[in-house]
Design a protein around this motif. Structure first.
Motif, PDB file in Angstrom:
ATOM      1  N   UNK A 102      38.301  41.204  24.461  1.00  0.00           N
ATOM      2  CA  UNK A 102      38.260  40.184  25.510  1.00  0.00           C
ATOM      3  C   UNK A 102      39.073  40.630  26.720  1.00  0.00           C
ATOM      4  N   UNK A 103      40.251  41.204  26.448  1.00  0.00           N
ATOM      5  CA  UNK A 103      41.119  41.660  27.538  1.00  0.00           C
ATOM      6  C   UNK A 103      40.449  42.777  28.319  1.00  0.00           C
ATOM      7  N   UNK A 104      39.865  43.734  27.595  1.00  0.00           N
ATOM      8  CA  UNK A 104      39.164  44.830  28.284  1.00  0.00           C
ATOM      9  C   UNK A 104      37.986  44.301  29.080  1.00  0.00           C
ATOM     10  N   UNK A 107      39.423  42.599  32.102  1.00  0.00           N
ATOM     11  CA  UNK A 107      39.879  43.613  33.063  1.00  0.00           C
ATOM     12  C   UNK A 107      38.681  44.212  33.793  1.00  0.00           C
ATOM     13  N   UNK A 108      37.634  44.544  33.035  1.00  0.00           N
ATOM     14  CA  UNK A 108      36.441  45.118  33.653  1.00  0.00           C
ATOM     15  C   UNK A 108      35.796  44.119  34.611  1.00  0.00           C
ATOM     16  N   UNK A 109      35.738  42.844  34.207  1.00  0.00           N
ATOM     17  CA  UNK A 109      35.155  41.812  35.065  1.00  0.00           C
ATOM     18  C   UNK A 109      35.980  41.669  36.343  1.00  0.00           C
ATOM     19  N   UNK A 110      37.313  41.632  36.194  1.00  0.00           N
ATOM     20  CA  UNK A 110      38.172  41.496  37.377  1.00  0.00           C
ATOM     21  C   UNK A 110      38.082  42.740  38.258  1.00  0.00           C
ATOM     22  N   UNK A 111      37.956  43.915  37.632  1.00  0.00           N
ATOM     23  CA  UNK A 111      37.806  45.145  38.409  1.00  0.00           C
ATOM     24  C   UNK A 111      36.526  45.088  39.232  1.00  0.00           C
ATOM     25  N   UNK A 112      35.433  44.614  38.595  1.00  0.00           N
ATOM     26  CA  UNK A 112      34.160  44.505  39.334  1.00  0.00           C
ATOM     27  C   UNK A 112      34.278  43.490  40.468  1.00  0.00           C
ATOM     28  N   UNK A 113      34.965  42.354  40.189  1.00  0.00           N
ATOM     29  CA  UNK A 113      35.148  41.340  41.232  1.00  0.00           C
ATOM     30  C   UNK A 113      35.973  41.923  42.373  1.00  0.00           C
ATOM     31  N   UNK A 114      37.063  42.636  42.031  1.00  0.00           N
ATOM     32  CA  UNK A 114      37.901  43.255  43.065  1.00  0.00           C
ATOM     33  C   UNK A 114      37.100  44.281  43.865  1.00  0.00           C
ATOM     34  N   UNK A 115      36.284  45.068  43.158  1.00  0.00           N
ATOM     35  CA  UNK A 115      35.465  46.069  43.854  1.00  0.00           C
ATOM     36  C   UNK A 115      34.479  45.376  44.784  1.00  0.00           C
ATOM     37  N   UNK A 116      33.900  44.270  44.332  1.00  0.00           N
ATOM     38  CA  UNK A 116      32.976  43.517  45.192  1.00  0.00           C
ATOM     39  C   UNK A 116      33.721  42.962  46.404  1.00  0.00           C
ATOM     40  N   UNK A 117      34.935  42.423  46.150  1.00  0.00           N
ATOM     41  CA  UNK A 117      35.730  41.898  47.257  1.00  0.00           C
ATOM     42  C   UNK A 117      36.094  43.006  48.235  1.00  0.00           C
TER      43      UNK A 117
END
Length: 181
Positions: A102-104, A107-117
């Motif tokens: 879940x954590x990974x 993290x991957x979801x937040x990384x994708x969101x940050x990359x989109x941002x």
């Protein structure tokens, strides 16, 4: 008395003194009730000792069975505790693995969101830079157009001023003069 008496030769018979035998029988008859009493007392004591021994033996057997049951219960408790510990360990390991997944994933979801941002911010920055550059170009063009207009106006004024200067006098042709048409 039988063994000490003389034997009749060639027969299996023994000569016994009758008086001595009767005396002995009387003695046995008189002594017998006391001996029987003694024997009965010994038998009763024997029975009591046997009963006590049997009770003591039963107590030992009961205690041994109770101890055996306790040991078995304790070993069952230990085995059950070990099984429970293994179950808890397995459950904790599964929960840890699930939490890690879940954590990974988070993290991957937040990384994708940050990359989109970041991509969106980059796009906006480029768009703003293009807009600023376009605005600057438009401003420079407007300034230059105003300067050009003012220069055109000044040239017209200069040209009109020259024409008025020469309108009263005949024009002489100066090879260096420039006329705007």
């Amino acid at each position: 008395m039988v063994l000490a008496s003389p034997r009749i030769p060639l027969t299996k018979r023994t000569l016994i003194d009758e008086e001595k035998l009767l005396e002995q029988l009387d003695f046995v008859r008189v002594s017998l009730p006391a001996a029987f009493q003694e024997a009965l007392a010994i038998l009763q004591q024997k029975e009591e000792v046997l009963l006590q021994a049997e009770e003591y033996g039963q107590q030992i057997v009961d205690a041994a069975q109770a101890k055996r049951a306790q040991i078995l219960d304790e070993s069952d408790i230990i085995r059950q505790a070990e099984r429970e510990a293994e179950k808890i360990q397995h459950q904790v390991q599964q929960e840890c693995e699930a939490m890690m997944e879940e954590t990974l994933a988070e993290i991957d979801r937040k990384r994708r969101i940050c990359q989109q941002e970041i991509d969106e911010m980059r796009r906006q920055a480029i768009a703003e830079a293009d807009e600023i550059a376009q605005g600057a170009d438009n401003y420079a063009d407007n300034v230059l157009a105003n300067i050009e207009q003012e220069l055109d106006d000044m040239l017209r004024i200069v040209h009109n001023g020259r024409q008025q200067l020469y309108a009263d006098t005949p024009p002489h042709r100066d090879p260096n003069s420039h006329k705007k048409k």
